[in-house]
Design an enzyme around this catalytic site. Sequence first.
Site, PDB file in Angstrom:
ATOM      1  N   ASP A 103      15.034   5.594 -49.557  1.00 45.15           N
ATOM      2  CA  ASP A 103      13.791   5.804 -48.822  1.00 45.15           C
ATOM      3  C   ASP A 103      14.093   6.063 -47.352  1.00 45.15           C
ATOM      4  O   ASP A 103      15.199   5.847 -46.858  1.00 45.15           O
ATOM      5  CB  ASP A 103      12.807   4.650 -49.034  1.00 45.15           C
ATOM      6  CG  ASP A 103      13.304   3.320 -48.491  1.00 45.15           C
ATOM      7  OD1 ASP A 103      13.666   3.277 -47.304  1.00 45.15           O
ATOM      8  OD2 ASP A 103      13.320   2.336 -49.253  1.00 45.15           O
ATOM      9  N   LYS A 104      13.079   6.543 -46.654  1.00 38.78           N
ATOM     10  CA  LYS A 104      13.257   7.011 -45.280  1.00 38.78           C
ATOM     11  C   LYS A 104      13.784   5.921 -44.360  1.00 38.78           C
ATOM     12  O   LYS A 104      14.522   6.201 -43.405  1.00 38.78           O
ATOM     13  CB  LYS A 104      11.924   7.550 -44.758  1.00 38.78           C
ATOM     14  CG  LYS A 104      12.006   8.320 -43.451  1.00 38.78           C
ATOM     15  CD  LYS A 104      10.661   8.948 -43.119  1.00 38.78           C
ATOM     16  CE  LYS A 104      10.720   9.748 -41.826  1.00 38.78           C
ATOM     17  NZ  LYS A 104       9.417  10.388 -41.526  1.00 38.78           N
TER      18      LYS A 104
END
Length: 229
Positions: A103-104
């Site tokens: 994820d970011k």
Amino acid sequence: MTQPTRLAKYLGHAGICSRRQASRLIDSGDVTVNGRPANHIDHVNEQDCIMVMGKPVLGPAKKVLYAYHKPIGVDCKLNQNDPSSLIHHLPTGTRTYPIGRLDKDSRGLLLLTNDGELCQRLIHPDHHVEKEYWVTVDGSLDDKFCQKMASGIVVDGQLTLPCKVSLLSDTQFKIVLKQGLNRQIRKMAKYCGYRVVDLHRVRIASFNLPNTLLESHYHLITPAALKLD
């Protein structure tokens, strides 16, 4: 002329994306076959005119595999219009895509390839490929926390598979997963009353993130480095 192959598999062999990602592209209308919108039952070969997001598919490509040290802030969704997208950080030349995602807000090892079969082998749950993470949280940890995490946590209505969890410090633990639910570790920790402040993936299969591979950099490796069965 080769025998026709199911479209998603053909796109994987051509190095466009994984079969799963190909299915998403077909669903979204981004794939055409001989000028018409593609569907999942299409079987194609090199004689067909196949376009993905307006670009022609030229057939099988030489397979490549990169280890990439993803920094925080890079989004693994391949969106040309998003400045934070991984698509702007991919190696030049042969088109590649990520095997799975981080994820970011997470960092660490990400594998990039154009080998659809390898991607399928690594992400399919039947193969139980290990992924190791070092995680820092916002509070003090103990052995009870590790036991609870390891035995399984309900995430989005699904009980996670048993996993390996051990303490690295008062606020950091190591977790080895064989599945990859959406934001799984963050949700598991939240269930136990903690907020993740740093999530670092350090290993996929038998390949460890090299100390010499700096953030935002990548280098070529071989599938043999993963030591898959």
